[in-house]
Design an enzyme around this catalytic site. Structure first.
Site, PDB file in Angstrom:
ATOM      1  N   ARG A 188       0.854  -1.175   0.000  1.00 40.93           N
ATOM      2  CA  ARG A 188       0.000   0.000   0.000  1.00 40.93           C
ATOM      3  C   ARG A 188       0.895   1.232   0.000  1.00 40.93           C
ATOM      4  NH1 ARG A 188      -5.271  -1.194   1.418  1.00 40.93           N
ATOM      5  NH2 ARG A 188      -5.686   0.847   0.519  1.00 40.93           N
ATOM      6  N   GLU A 209      -3.320   8.531  -4.021  1.00 39.90           N
ATOM      7  CA  GLU A 209      -3.748   8.014  -5.326  1.00 39.90           C
ATOM      8  C   GLU A 209      -4.985   8.771  -5.800  1.00 39.90           C
ATOM      9  OE1 GLU A 209      -4.151   3.764  -5.068  1.00 39.90           O
ATOM     10  OE2 GLU A 209      -2.040   3.473  -4.571  1.00 39.90           O
ATOM     11  N   HIS A 251      -1.932   1.043  -9.426  1.00 41.24           N
ATOM     12  CA  HIS A 251      -2.577   0.148  -8.455  1.00 41.24           C
ATOM     13  C   HIS A 251      -3.392  -0.932  -9.174  1.00 41.24           C
ATOM     14  CE1 HIS A 251      -4.113   0.065  -4.027  1.00 41.24           C
ATOM     15  NE2 HIS A 251      -3.977  -1.153  -4.515  1.00 41.24           N
TER      16      HIS A 251
END
Length: 327
Positions: free
Chosen positions: A228, A257, A276
């Site tokens: 993460r 993000e 991602h």
């Protein structure tokens, strides 16, 4: 009882869930209606990517089970859920093969200087430039859960030395030379040519990779993050790249993000960024639904869930891990 869904299901997936829990009403809320409908849920399956009023959900006192469609649980492990008796299961390890493939895409892209050659291709330059090798390297995997173990198995045939850390340093795979407790991270960092982060985001791991951690790594280390974004202090990573302490970085996740368009990470030949997508899979929704249906049956039978997490840590014990059960 009502099951509220919030992941991209089709009618066939909804019907599969209905068959697994015929006593329940099943509603596909989607992201558009999840905040509205979640307080009416007895069981929640999915991943709310929009703000949810969890205080309102908990005040309703209906929610009895959460099945996340993601491995990360920061979308639902709010303090009230952590302190409650609501069991929470994750999708940890369910998409480990895809995460391993993304890791290899980033790793080989950096070692074989793919970005440099793509830039040369746009200029029609057929010029040999230096590359690096995977073979012979020491690879450190930080977090040997479902994703980390799958990456280790995939690395096995490449003539590398693999060391790893984990909160539960048990069941060391044959491919791993040393499995260390999480508290011995510095040992791993000092020995590794390549560091791969595959650990969950929680209070213990947030901002784990900061200036001090990058300083503990070998000069010129290749750093890969498929965990993460919040486990890395991004400004410290940029500084480590500037100084050459970190030689290259492959990032499937970023601290914020989407990554800001003015981030200096975009401009580097020695950084590869993917948005991602590590857990993307053509079978993602099918596999998620299969896991959810298994856990619905377990829930109504009074059994412990597959991938039921320790809510303080945000990940399952190895005995509950879906990946461990399927190795």
């Amino acid at each position: 009882m009502r099951i509220v869904l919030c992941y991209p299901v089709t009618d066939a997936h909804v019907e599969q869930i209905r068959r697994s829990a015929p006593q329940c009403e099943v509603i596909d809320a989607g992201q558009q209606r999840i905040d509205e409908l979640l307080p009416s849920a007895d069981i929640f399956i999915g991943h709310a990517k929009v703000p949810v009023d969890w205080d309102r959900v908990l005040r309703a006192k209906r929610l009895k089970m959460i099945q996340s469609s993601a491995a990360g649980l920061d979308h639902c492990l709010v303090p009230g859920v952590i302190d409650s008796d609501i069991p929470v299961a994750s999708a940890s390890g369910l998409f480990a093969p895809q995460v391993a493939e993304q890791t290899f895409a980033l790793l080989f892209g950096l070692l074989r200087k793919v970005k440099t050659f793509i830039d040369a291709e746009t200029r029609r330059e057929f010029i040999r430039r230096p590359t690096d090798d995977l073979r012979g390297k020491t690879v450190g995997i930080v977090g040997l859960g479902g994703n980390g173990r799958t990456i280790a198995r995939a690395l096995g045939p490449w003539d590398v030395k693999i060391i790893a850390t984990d909160y539960y340093p048990v069941r060391c795979p044959d491919e791993v030379s040393a499995l260390l407790p999480a508290g011995e991270l510095e040992t791993l960092l000092r020995q590794s040519d390549i560091v791969i982060a595959t650990l969950p985001l929680n209070a213990h791991t947030k901002s784990l990779f900061d200036a001090d951690r990058f300083a503990q790594m070998q000069t010129g280390v290749c750093f890969i993050n498929v965990a993460r974004g919040g486990v890395v202090v991004e400004g410290d990573l940029v500084a480590a790249l500037d100084s050459g302490q970190v030689g290259s970085a492959g990032l499937d996740v970023t601290e914020i993000e989407p990554l800001h368009t003015d981030s200096p990470l975009w401009l580097r030949d020695n950084v590869l960024i993917s948005p991602h997508v590590g857990a993307q899979s053509a079978r993602r929704v099918d596999d998620t639904t299969d896991l959810a249906c298994e856990n619905l049956k377990r829930f109504f039978a009074g059994q412990r869930l597959v991938n039921q997490v320790d809510k303080q840590l945000g990940f399952p014990h190895p005995d509950d891990s879906w990946r461990m059960r399927n190795e």
